[in-house]
Design a protein around this motif. Structure first.
Motif, PDB file in Angstrom:
ATOM      1  N   ASN A  69      52.272 -11.165 -20.453  1.00  0.00           N
ATOM      2  CA  ASN A  69      52.449 -10.314 -19.272  1.00  0.00           C
ATOM      3  C   ASN A  69      51.606 -10.790 -18.091  1.00  0.00           C
ATOM      4  O   ASN A  69      51.422 -10.054 -17.114  1.00  0.00           O
ATOM      5  CB  ASN A  69      52.078  -8.863 -19.605  1.00  0.00           C
ATOM      6  N   ASP A  70      51.113 -12.026 -18.186  1.00  0.00           N
ATOM      7  CA  ASP A  70      50.255 -12.565 -17.138  1.00  0.00           C
ATOM      8  C   ASP A  70      50.951 -13.710 -16.406  1.00  0.00           C
ATOM      9  O   ASP A  70      51.861 -14.368 -16.933  1.00  0.00           O
ATOM     10  CB  ASP A  70      48.938 -13.093 -17.721  1.00  0.00           C
ATOM     11  N   ASP A 117      42.637  -7.506 -11.304  1.00  0.00           N
ATOM     12  CA  ASP A 117      43.432  -8.221 -12.315  1.00  0.00           C
ATOM     13  C   ASP A 117      43.656  -9.680 -11.945  1.00  0.00           C
ATOM     14  O   ASP A 117      44.244 -10.432 -12.734  1.00  0.00           O
ATOM     15  CB  ASP A 117      44.799  -7.546 -12.487  1.00  0.00           C
ATOM     16  N   ASN A 139      48.690  -8.625 -16.205  1.00  0.00           N
ATOM     17  CA  ASN A 139      49.633  -7.510 -16.044  1.00  0.00           C
ATOM     18  C   ASN A 139      50.519  -7.654 -14.808  1.00  0.00           C
ATOM     19  O   ASN A 139      50.958  -6.658 -14.217  1.00  0.00           O
ATOM     20  CB  ASN A 139      48.879  -6.177 -15.970  1.00  0.00           C
ATOM     21  N   VAL A 176      53.397  -9.217 -14.927  1.00  0.00           N
ATOM     22  CA  VAL A 176      54.779  -9.289 -15.400  1.00  0.00           C
ATOM     23  C   VAL A 176      55.062  -8.075 -16.274  1.00  0.00           C
ATOM     24  O   VAL A 176      54.300  -7.769 -17.196  1.00  0.00           O
ATOM     25  CB  VAL A 176      55.032 -10.588 -16.197  1.00  0.00           C
ATOM     26  N   SER A 177      56.139  -7.368 -15.949  1.00  0.00           N
ATOM     27  CA  SER A 177      56.566  -6.233 -16.777  1.00  0.00           C
ATOM     28  C   SER A 177      57.748  -6.669 -17.630  1.00  0.00           C
ATOM     29  O   SER A 177      58.655  -7.352 -17.138  1.00  0.00           O
ATOM     30  CB  SER A 177      56.978  -5.048 -15.891  1.00  0.00           C
ATOM     31  N   SER A 178      57.727  -6.291 -18.899  1.00  0.00           N
ATOM     32  CA  SER A 178      58.824  -6.676 -19.800  1.00  0.00           C
ATOM     33  C   SER A 178      59.481  -5.434 -20.380  1.00  0.00           C
ATOM     34  O   SER A 178      58.805  -4.508 -20.843  1.00  0.00           O
ATOM     35  CB  SER A 178      58.301  -7.572 -20.925  1.00  0.00           C
ATOM     36  N   PHE A 179      60.805  -5.415 -20.309  1.00  0.00           N
ATOM     37  CA  PHE A 179      61.582  -4.327 -20.878  1.00  0.00           C
ATOM     38  C   PHE A 179      62.768  -4.942 -21.608  1.00  0.00           C
ATOM     39  O   PHE A 179      63.567  -5.665 -20.998  1.00  0.00           O
ATOM     40  CB  PHE A 179      62.084  -3.375 -19.787  1.00  0.00           C
ATOM     41  N   TYR A 211      62.244  -9.761 -18.000  1.00  0.00           N
ATOM     42  CA  TYR A 211      60.951  -9.872 -17.331  1.00  0.00           C
ATOM     43  C   TYR A 211      61.153  -9.448 -15.875  1.00  0.00           C
ATOM     44  O   TYR A 211      62.080  -9.920 -15.203  1.00  0.00           O
ATOM     45  CB  TYR A 211      60.439 -11.315 -17.340  1.00  0.00           C
ATOM     46  N   TYR A 212      60.257  -8.595 -15.379  1.00  0.00           N
ATOM     47  CA  TYR A 212      60.256  -8.215 -13.974  1.00  0.00           C
ATOM     48  C   TYR A 212      58.997  -8.803 -13.343  1.00  0.00           C
ATOM     49  O   TYR A 212      57.872  -8.491 -13.767  1.00  0.00           O
ATOM     50  CB  TYR A 212      60.267  -6.694 -13.815  1.00  0.00           C
ATOM     51  N   ASP A 223      56.773  -9.810  -9.846  1.00  0.00           N
ATOM     52  CA  ASP A 223      56.482  -9.659  -8.413  1.00  0.00           C
ATOM     53  C   ASP A 223      55.729 -10.913  -7.972  1.00  0.00           C
ATOM     54  O   ASP A 223      54.610 -11.150  -8.424  1.00  0.00           O
ATOM     55  CB  ASP A 223      55.627  -8.408  -8.181  1.00  0.00           C
ATOM     56  N   GLN A 277      61.845  -7.081  -6.899  1.00  0.00           N
ATOM     57  CA  GLN A 277      61.277  -7.920  -7.947  1.00  0.00           C
ATOM     58  C   GLN A 277      62.310  -8.916  -8.466  1.00  0.00           C
ATOM     59  O   GLN A 277      63.517  -8.647  -8.479  1.00  0.00           O
ATOM     60  CB  GLN A 277      60.763  -7.071  -9.105  1.00  0.00           C
TER      61      GLN A 277
END
Length: 625
Positions: free
Chosen positions: A430-431, A474, A502, A504-507, A511-512, A514, A619
């Motif tokens: 997530n980095d 961060d 943090n 990168v957001s993952s669902f 990957y989302y 910014d 994003q």
């Protein structure tokens, strides 16, 4: 784009403390009436023309109890002859006017003074009456009279009593939109003309930051004393720029610098240098690094620079003293260096109006191989060919023996002030991790170096990391390497590695990401209901952000935010996403071509900032194949 720090001034601290809950916009206190009378008289004892001033002001308390700070400025060319004051017709007990110097840190200014005292308006309807009687010893120093005050003005008169033997010009500035009338009467008994300006319902001066100087905004009269012929005597003041320059030259004739001391120091500074440009840079940069500038932007009444050896001894000086020392050091090494007078962009006037109000700054000009270099040692960490926004394009008067040169400081573009960042990143969990390189030029470089060099050396690296991380905890920086932080010549660079936790957001399979964590100008719209004045950014600039992201193996780009393009005469905003095999490149450019944002353009600015903010909210989406 950040704003430089401002100095604290003794009198301003007093005003804030004494004012209590009263502010410039606070209508609890108003000026119910005011009158300023300026009378030109001939003083036989000194064989000079003087200006007698009578300034009377009535302050009215509309509602709650308030402490009123009364402040009047003067200098070596102006005396306060009498002060009178009362509250509700009675002299307050225990109130004594204080006469003091301007102060910055531990330094005082011998020719810039202030008289101040507080008055208590303890109930609704209280009236404070204040009057000052002053004498201006030389009419050149009477430059303008303003109608606006720190409080709303119900009515105000500005009166000039001008004998027939006195030749002056009264220029009406910024009268449009204000209720100001003018009349002229001839007083045969005193053989003088009387000019009466009457103003009503003048709003208080706005207490807003980053706005144009008052001479651009507020109604006032620019007073130009040209000549006088009283009782068979003849005095020439400023009928032309040539007269103004001749007066400056007459002052400089009294300036005797110790050439032996200056030559010894100049030789020390350029030791080991053989190339002329290297010698010039050595002297100019030594001035920036070793002589502290402590004066105010508007200057002070005296126009005589301090002796070069005195500035050298004290290690500080105002713009005049620093310009003189720069000139003398260069002259000691055989260069053609000269003093210059100019007004910064804080002032609305130019030399089409010969007046002391035109000038608030002095620098040094170097004539070298057909080119003129303008050396302003009051700046910190600006290179030889870089010019600060405040003097760019300004008309400048250069000494040239008994003649003068009138020209302009070069106008630079936004390209001078680059703030560039290039990042090459990969996704690790997530980095975001990778390497970054930064480059700063011009006033962007100056801002950073100035701040870093006023921090303890052992703290500067941490401070720079916080700046680069934009305060984001961060955003971890390691292996930081910079160019020489003490070096004025050349650009400032920084290279380092980063781990942006943090980011990168993952669902599910997505990957989302910014790709812009700084988001310059995000939400920087103007509150048009409260902001009354134009806005000035410190300088033109070009913010360049490029991020190259490697697409993880097994993923593809499934959603790319739309590009953004905003272009007009003042600024450009651009955001693009470019797909290439195995990577995507995010490119943002913010160009401020003109730092002046007029209030009339606030709506357009707000609309464009809204578009930029919307772009920031998008994003990049990567999906597992």
């Amino acid at each position: 784009m950040k704003f430089p720090f401002t100095f604290c001034v003794l009198v301003l601290c007093f005003i804030k403390a004494a004012a209590g809950n009263t502010t410039a916009k606070d209508s609890n206190i108003v000026i119910s009436s005011a009158k300023e009378i300026y009378e030109f008289v001939y003083d036989k004892s000194s064989n000079s023309v003087q200006v007698k001033e009578l300034l009377t002001t009535d302050y009215l308390c509309n509602d709650f109890r308030s402490s009123l700070p009364v402040v009047e400025f003067y200098n070596n060319e102006t005396t306060i002859d009498n002060v009178d004051f009362s509250v509700d017709g009675k002299k307050p007990k225990g109130i004594t006017p204080v006469y003091s110097y301007y102060q910055v840190d531990d330094y005082f200014y011998s020719d810039a003074h202030v008289c101040y005292f507080p008055l208590l308006l303890d109930k609704k309807g209280s009236i404070a009456e204040v009057s000052f009687q002053k004498t201006v010893k030389d009419p050149r120093y009477l430059t303008n009279a303003f109608f606006s005050e720190s409080y709303p003005v119900t009515s105000k008169q500005v009166i000039f009593k001008v004998p027939k033997w006195m030749n002056i010009e009264l220029k009406e500035m910024n009268f449009s939109g204000f209720n100001i009338s003018k009349s002229k009467e001839s007083d045969s008994k005193n053989d003088e003309d009387v000019y009466v300006y009457s103003a009503s319902n003048v709003a208080a001066r706005e207490d807003e930051n980053s706005c144009p100087g008052p001479t651009y905004i507020y109604p006032h009269i620019l007073v130009i004393s040209k000549e006088a012929n009283p009782q068979g005597n003849s005095f020439t003041y400023f009928k032309s720029v040539a007269d103004q320059y001749a007066w400056y030259r007459s002052i400089l004739k009294n300036l005797l610098n110790d050439e032996t001391v200056i030559k010894a120091k100049a030789d020390e500074i350029i030791a080991g240098k053989t190339d002329d440009i290297d010698k010039i840079k050595a002297i100019f940069y030594w001035m920036q690094n070793n002589i502290r500038y402590i004066a105010f932007e508007d200057g002070i009444a005296g126009f005589l620079p301090d002796k070069a050896e005195e500035v050298l001894r004290k290690k500080y000086g105002d713009c005049k003293g620093m310009a003189n020392l720069t000139k003398e050091l260069l002259k000691a090494e055989g260069f053609d260096a000269r003093l210059c007078w100019l007004g910064t962009n804080h002032i609305a006037y130019d030399y089409s109006t010969p007046s002391l109000a035109v000038d608030n700054h002095m620098i040094c000009a170097l004539m070298y191989k057909g080119k003129t270099f303008f050396l302003d040692a009051t700046e910190n960490y600006l290179g030889l060919n870089d010019y600060a926004e405040r003097i760019q394009g300004r008309e400048i008067l250069i000494e040239d023996g008994d003649k003068y040169i009138l020209t302009h400081v070069p106008e630079e573009t936004y390209a001078q002030n680059l703030d560039s960042e290039k990042r090459m990143l990969t996704i690790t969990g997530n980095d975001l991790t990778g390497i970054v390189s930064n480059e700063w030029t011009g006033e962007e470089k100056e801002y950073i170096l100035y701040q870093l060099n006023y921090i303890r050396k052992d703290k500067s690296a941490d401070a720079l990391k916080k700046y680069l991380a934009d305060g984001n905890g961060d955003y971890k920086i390691a292996d930081l390497k910079t160019s020489n932080l003490d070096n004025i010549d050349g650009d400032l660079t920084a290279n380092y590695t980063i781990t942006h936790s943090n980011a990168v957001s993952s669902f599910s399979k997505d990957y989302y990401v910014d790709l812009d964590f700084k988001k310059e100008l995000n939400g920087s719209d103007f509150d048009t209901s409260n902001r009354k004045l134009d806005f000035l950014f410190p300088y033109k600039t070009h913010v360049e952000r490029i991020t190259e992201l490697t697409i993880p193996s097994g993923y593809k780009i499934s959603s790319v935010p739309p590009d953004l393009s905003v272009k007009n005469n003042n600024y450009d905003f651009s955001v693009t996403y470019t797909q290439q095999p195995g990577k995507i490149i995010y490119h943002k450019s913010i160009i401020l071509k003109d730092p002046h944002i007029a209030r009339a353009n606030f709506k357009q600015w707000n609309d464009d900032i809204s578009k930029l903010t919307e772009s920031y909210n998008q994003q990049l989406v990567l999906t597992a194949q």
